[in-house]
Scaffold this active site. Structure first.
Site, PDB file in Angstrom:
ATOM      1  N   GLY A  19     -40.862 -31.219 -17.577  1.00 20.57           N
ATOM      2  CA  GLY A  19     -41.081 -30.429 -16.367  1.00 20.57           C
ATOM      3  C   GLY A  19     -41.968 -31.148 -15.375  1.00 20.57           C
ATOM      4  O   GLY A  19     -41.761 -31.073 -14.155  1.00 20.57           O
ATOM      5  N   GLU A  20     -42.950 -31.861 -15.896  1.00 23.59           N
ATOM      6  CA  GLU A  20     -43.861 -32.610 -15.029  1.00 23.59           C
ATOM      7  C   GLU A  20     -43.103 -33.675 -14.245  1.00 23.59           C
ATOM      8  O   GLU A  20     -43.311 -33.852 -13.039  1.00 23.59           O
ATOM      9  CB  GLU A  20     -44.978 -33.237 -15.869  1.00 23.59           C
ATOM     10  CG  GLU A  20     -45.925 -32.224 -16.486  1.00 23.59           C
ATOM     11  CD  GLU A  20     -45.363 -31.483 -17.699  1.00 23.59           C
ATOM     12  OE1 GLU A  20     -45.956 -30.465 -18.077  1.00 23.59           O
ATOM     13  OE2 GLU A  20     -44.337 -31.907 -18.275  1.00 23.59           O
ATOM     14  N   HIS A  79     -36.342 -52.055 -14.069  1.00 19.79           N
ATOM     15  CA  HIS A  79     -35.119 -51.692 -13.354  1.00 19.79           C
ATOM     16  C   HIS A  79     -35.330 -50.618 -12.293  1.00 19.79           C
ATOM     17  O   HIS A  79     -34.711 -50.674 -11.235  1.00 19.79           O
ATOM     18  CB  HIS A  79     -34.061 -51.182 -14.330  1.00 19.79           C
ATOM     19  CG  HIS A  79     -33.534 -52.249 -15.232  1.00 19.79           C
ATOM     20  ND1 HIS A  79     -32.515 -52.003 -16.112  1.00 19.79           N
ATOM     21  CD2 HIS A  79     -33.877 -53.550 -15.393  1.00 19.79           C
ATOM     22  CE1 HIS A  79     -32.243 -53.116 -16.785  1.00 19.79           C
ATOM     23  NE2 HIS A  79     -33.068 -54.059 -16.369  1.00 19.79           N
TER      24      HIS A  79
END
Length: 149
Positions: free
Chosen positions: A71-72, A101
């Site tokens: 969620g963070e 990347h």
């Protein structure tokens, strides 16, 4: 490089440990909260503070903590210019690739799934890994940012 930290109650203890560890290695650290353990708090406000800082910088990094880190990361990734990657244990190659990347500028750690030692190990990898700068990765990251405009 400055490192911004943010968490809710689930990651509070780990954030405090990481904050001390970073400071002992001469990183400039800014704690964006939570500043005390409050079981009733929500991560949104603290993570958003970190994401705002990171969106304004090309060199600083953020580390956010929560129970799973999912969620963070979702909250942080709503801010244009933020590329938050999640780590909740397992192969650390994913953390290295998030930098090489994707040029991840926030690392979201699932505090309920990693030990302090594992968290420090992946943070060290993540902070030390440069972005490759390959054209295809730059192009993809630019497209991510353009999707939010």
């Amino acid at each position: 490089m400055k490192v911004y930290l943010g968490t809710d109650h689930a990651g509070h203890e780990l954030k405090e440990h990481v904050k001390d560890w970073l400071a002992s290695r001469s990183f400039a650290v800014e704690d964006c909260g939570a500043f005390s353990l409050d079981i009733g708090d929500d991560y949104n406000e603290f993570v958003f503070r970190v994401a705002e800082h990171i969106a304004q910088s090309n060199v600083d990094r953020g580390i956010i903590f929560g129970g799973s880190g999912q969620g963070e990361a979702m909250q942080a990734n709503r801010v244009q210019g933020v590329r938050a990657a999640v780590f909740y244990g397992g192969d650390t190659e994913i953390v290295r690739l998030s930098r090489e990347h994707n040029n991840a500028n926030i690392l979201s750690i699932g505090a309920r799934f990693v030990s302090q030692e594992e968290a420090l190990r992946v943070i060290q990898i993540w902070l030390g890994e440069p972005f490759s700068g390959h054209e295809r990765h730059k192009r993809r990251n630019k497209k991510l940012d353009e999707l939010l405009t």
